[in-house]
Scaffold this motif. Structure first.
Motif, PDB file in Angstrom:
ATOM      1  N   UNK A 265       0.843  -1.192   0.000  1.00  0.00           N
ATOM      2  CA  UNK A 265       0.000   0.000   0.000  1.00  0.00           C
ATOM      3  C   UNK A 265       0.881   1.245   0.000  1.00  0.00           C
ATOM      4  N   UNK A 266       0.835   1.980  -1.078  1.00  0.00           N
ATOM      5  CA  UNK A 266       1.595   3.227  -1.247  1.00  0.00           C
ATOM      6  C   UNK A 266       3.036   3.079  -0.760  1.00  0.00           C
ATOM      7  N   UNK A 267       3.745   2.158  -1.408  1.00  0.00           N
ATOM      8  CA  UNK A 267       5.118   1.838  -1.028  1.00  0.00           C
ATOM      9  C   UNK A 267       5.962   1.644  -2.272  1.00  0.00           C
ATOM     10  N   UNK A 268       7.275   1.521  -2.069  1.00  0.00           N
ATOM     11  CA  UNK A 268       8.229   1.309  -3.155  1.00  0.00           C
ATOM     12  C   UNK A 268       8.978   0.010  -2.887  1.00  0.00           C
ATOM     13  N   UNK A 269       9.016  -0.858  -3.891  1.00  0.00           N
ATOM     14  CA  UNK A 269       9.666  -2.157  -3.757  1.00  0.00           C
ATOM     15  C   UNK A 269      10.715  -2.285  -4.854  1.00  0.00           C
ATOM     16  N   UNK A 270      11.952  -2.568  -4.463  1.00  0.00           N
ATOM     17  CA  UNK A 270      13.068  -2.613  -5.402  1.00  0.00           C
ATOM     18  C   UNK A 270      13.190  -3.929  -6.145  1.00  0.00           C
ATOM     19  N   UNK A 271      14.019  -3.915  -7.181  1.00  0.00           N
ATOM     20  CA  UNK A 271      14.247  -5.099  -8.007  1.00  0.00           C
ATOM     21  C   UNK A 271      14.815  -6.236  -7.166  1.00  0.00           C
ATOM     22  N   UNK A 272      14.328  -7.437  -7.403  1.00  0.00           N
ATOM     23  CA  UNK A 272      14.830  -8.595  -6.687  1.00  0.00           C
ATOM     24  C   UNK A 272      14.339  -8.719  -5.264  1.00  0.00           C
ATOM     25  N   UNK A 273      13.507  -7.790  -4.802  1.00  0.00           N
ATOM     26  CA  UNK A 273      12.963  -7.857  -3.449  1.00  0.00           C
ATOM     27  C   UNK A 273      11.803  -8.843  -3.415  1.00  0.00           C
ATOM     28  N   UNK A 274      11.516  -9.332  -2.230  1.00  0.00           N
ATOM     29  CA  UNK A 274      10.402 -10.256  -2.027  1.00  0.00           C
ATOM     30  C   UNK A 274       9.560  -9.770  -0.857  1.00  0.00           C
ATOM     31  N   UNK A 275       8.287  -9.531  -1.113  1.00  0.00           N
ATOM     32  CA  UNK A 275       7.374  -9.047  -0.078  1.00  0.00           C
ATOM     33  C   UNK A 275       6.265 -10.073   0.105  1.00  0.00           C
ATOM     34  N   UNK A 276       6.325 -10.786   1.206  1.00  0.00           N
ATOM     35  CA  UNK A 276       5.282 -11.762   1.528  1.00  0.00           C
ATOM     36  C   UNK A 276       4.339 -11.229   2.604  1.00  0.00           C
ATOM     37  N   UNK A 277       4.754 -10.170   3.271  1.00  0.00           N
ATOM     38  CA  UNK A 277       3.939  -9.561   4.313  1.00  0.00           C
ATOM     39  C   UNK A 277       3.204  -8.343   3.799  1.00  0.00           C
ATOM     40  N   UNK A 278       3.085  -7.325   4.652  1.00  0.00           N
ATOM     41  CA  UNK A 278       2.323  -6.122   4.306  1.00  0.00           C
ATOM     42  C   UNK A 278       3.208  -4.882   4.426  1.00  0.00           C
TER      43      UNK A 278
ATOM     44  N   UNK B 223      16.553  -6.431  -3.481  1.00  0.00           N
ATOM     45  CA  UNK B 223      17.028  -7.626  -2.791  1.00  0.00           C
ATOM     46  C   UNK B 223      16.516  -7.795  -1.381  1.00  0.00           C
ATOM     47  N   UNK B 224      15.696  -6.871  -0.898  1.00  0.00           N
ATOM     48  CA  UNK B 224      15.179  -6.940   0.458  1.00  0.00           C
ATOM     49  C   UNK B 224      14.098  -7.996   0.603  1.00  0.00           C
ATOM     50  N   UNK B 225      13.754  -8.286   1.859  1.00  0.00           N
ATOM     51  CA  UNK B 225      12.766  -9.341   2.129  1.00  0.00           C
ATOM     52  C   UNK B 225      11.860  -8.918   3.274  1.00  0.00           C
ATOM     53  N   UNK B 226      10.560  -9.140   3.090  1.00  0.00           N
ATOM     54  CA  UNK B 226       9.561  -8.896   4.139  1.00  0.00           C
ATOM     55  C   UNK B 226       8.818 -10.206   4.331  1.00  0.00           C
ATOM     56  N   UNK B 227       8.900 -10.753   5.535  1.00  0.00           N
ATOM     57  CA  UNK B 227       8.327 -12.076   5.808  1.00  0.00           C
ATOM     58  C   UNK B 227       6.806 -12.010   5.917  1.00  0.00           C
ATOM     59  N   UNK B 228       6.147 -13.162   5.806  1.00  0.00           N
ATOM     60  CA  UNK B 228       4.677 -13.188   5.821  1.00  0.00           C
ATOM     61  C   UNK B 228       4.054 -12.603   7.083  1.00  0.00           C
ATOM     62  N   UNK B 229       4.745 -12.674   8.204  1.00  0.00           N
ATOM     63  CA  UNK B 229       4.160 -12.202   9.457  1.00  0.00           C
ATOM     64  C   UNK B 229       4.519 -10.749   9.777  1.00  0.00           C
ATOM     65  N   UNK B 230       5.150 -10.049   8.851  1.00  0.00           N
ATOM     66  CA  UNK B 230       5.560  -8.663   9.095  1.00  0.00           C
ATOM     67  C   UNK B 230       4.588  -7.671   8.458  1.00  0.00           C
ATOM     68  N   UNK B 231       4.408  -6.541   9.144  1.00  0.00           N
ATOM     69  CA  UNK B 231       3.673  -5.403   8.608  1.00  0.00           C
ATOM     70  C   UNK B 231       4.517  -4.163   8.857  1.00  0.00           C
ATOM     71  N   UNK B 232       5.173  -3.673   7.812  1.00  0.00           N
ATOM     72  CA  UNK B 232       6.017  -2.486   7.927  1.00  0.00           C
ATOM     73  C   UNK B 232       5.196  -1.250   7.622  1.00  0.00           C
ATOM     74  N   UNK B 233       5.252  -0.275   8.517  1.00  0.00           N
ATOM     75  CA  UNK B 233       4.545   0.992   8.347  1.00  0.00           C
ATOM     76  C   UNK B 233       5.548   2.128   8.520  1.00  0.00           C
ATOM     77  N   UNK B 234       5.624   3.038   7.533  1.00  0.00           N
ATOM     78  CA  UNK B 234       6.550   4.180   7.601  1.00  0.00           C
ATOM     79  C   UNK B 234       7.958   3.701   7.947  1.00  0.00           C
ATOM     80  N   UNK B 235       8.483   2.808   7.139  1.00  0.00           N
ATOM     81  CA  UNK B 235       9.787   2.212   7.431  1.00  0.00           C
ATOM     82  C   UNK B 235      10.549   1.927   6.150  1.00  0.00           C
ATOM     83  N   UNK B 236      11.840   1.688   6.312  1.00  0.00           N
ATOM     84  CA  UNK B 236      12.726   1.327   5.205  1.00  0.00           C
ATOM     85  C   UNK B 236      13.360  -0.009   5.547  1.00  0.00           C
ATOM     86  N   UNK B 237      13.265  -0.954   4.640  1.00  0.00           N
ATOM     87  CA  UNK B 237      13.839  -2.274   4.844  1.00  0.00           C
ATOM     88  C   UNK B 237      14.984  -2.483   3.849  1.00  0.00           C
TER      89      UNK B 237
END
Length: 270
Positions: free
Chosen positions: A220-233, A242-256
């Motif tokens: 939701x209104x976010x930026x995801x880089x090449x090769x990144x994987x977002x399974x969460x929110x 190349x970053x990763x967000x796991x299924x149980x994560x919800x990042x809000x106003x953050x940089x991963x």
């Protein structure tokens, strides 16, 4: 000249791994935004555009390649010292100095207004009106680009110093400084909050997902880089390439960055 030598201390720990000038905004490194901006003005080869490098400089040098003249600094020389270190290369010319960490978008972002009709004698700055006590730049917020005549450049030593004291204030005292209004969007990206704001501005009202990214979660209104994987929110967040967000994560106003480096960036991002 594109200034890309700074340490980016306010963006740590992100800049412990990547120099600030290579941090992506809208999935494009800030340095590439700056090089594209000056290229639109006709500065697009090593004879007309230079980039300085110091902190994590080998990354900057490798990224620039043959696109620009490289000015290597053994230690950061600041905005004035960086220009002074290039006096021989500048060789009598006026110089447009661009901060690599400046995010400019919208009307006038190509800086044409800054150089239009320039007489080669006065110092010009892009600025936005702001209280003097807040920003201290002649009643304006400096918007990342300045234009310097050779007469102010020729005596700058290659020693740590800043343009505001070495050039801008003396020019103001001599009646030779003009602030050119910049009416677009400007952010300096120097903090996590403003860096996130620049990314969200680049994404517009939706999401910006790079080709090659994998999204199985919610973005939701976010930026995801090449090769990144977002399974969460993701909500108003940035995931580096190349970053990763796991299924149980919800990042809000953050940089991963990577799998587990998360930098909070809450604030009044647009």
């Amino acid at each position: 000249m594109v200034l890309a030598a700074g340490e980016g201390r306010r963006l740590r720990p992100l800049t412990e791994h990547l120099p600030k000038s290579l941090c992506p905004v809208g999935n494009v490194p800030l340095l590439d935004h700056a090089l594209a901006r000056v290229a639109r003005l006709g500065f697009a080869d090593p004879g007309t555009v230079a980039v300085n490098a110091s902190y994590l400089g080998e990354q900057v040098v490798a990224h620039v390649g043959a696109r620009a003249h490289i000015s290597a600094e053994t230690h950061p020389l600041g905005t004035a010292g960086g220009v002074g270190n290039l006096r021989d290369w500048i060789g009598g010319r006026g110089v447009l100095v661009a901060n690599a960490d400046a995010y400019l978008a919208g009307i006038g972002a190509d800086a044409a207004a800054l150089i239009d009709g320039w007489d080669g004698e006065t110092v010009r700055l892009f600025g936005q009106p702001a209280p003097e006590e807040t920003y201290g730049f002649f009643g304006h917020r400096f918007a990342g680009l300045s234009l310097l005549p050779w007469r102010y450049v020729r005596d700058l030593p290659p020693e740590p110093a800043e343009l505001v004291k070495a050039v801008w204030r003396p020019a103001e005292a001599q009646g030779a400084l003009r602030v050119v209004p910049y009416v677009g969007t400007y952010l300096d990206t120097g903090t996590a909050r403003t860096y996130l704001a620049a990314n969200l501005h680049a994404a517009g009202t939706g999401e910006l997902v790079a080709p090659g990214a994998t999204v199985t979660g919610t973005v939701e209104r976010s930026v995801v880089g090449a090769g990144a994987s977002v399974a969460g929110t993701l909500t108003r967040s940035v995931v580096w390439p190349g970053g990763y967000v796991s299924p149980d994560e919800h990042l809000v106003d953050a940089i991963r960055a990577g799998r587990d480096l998360t930098v909070p960036a809450a604030g009044d991002a647009p």
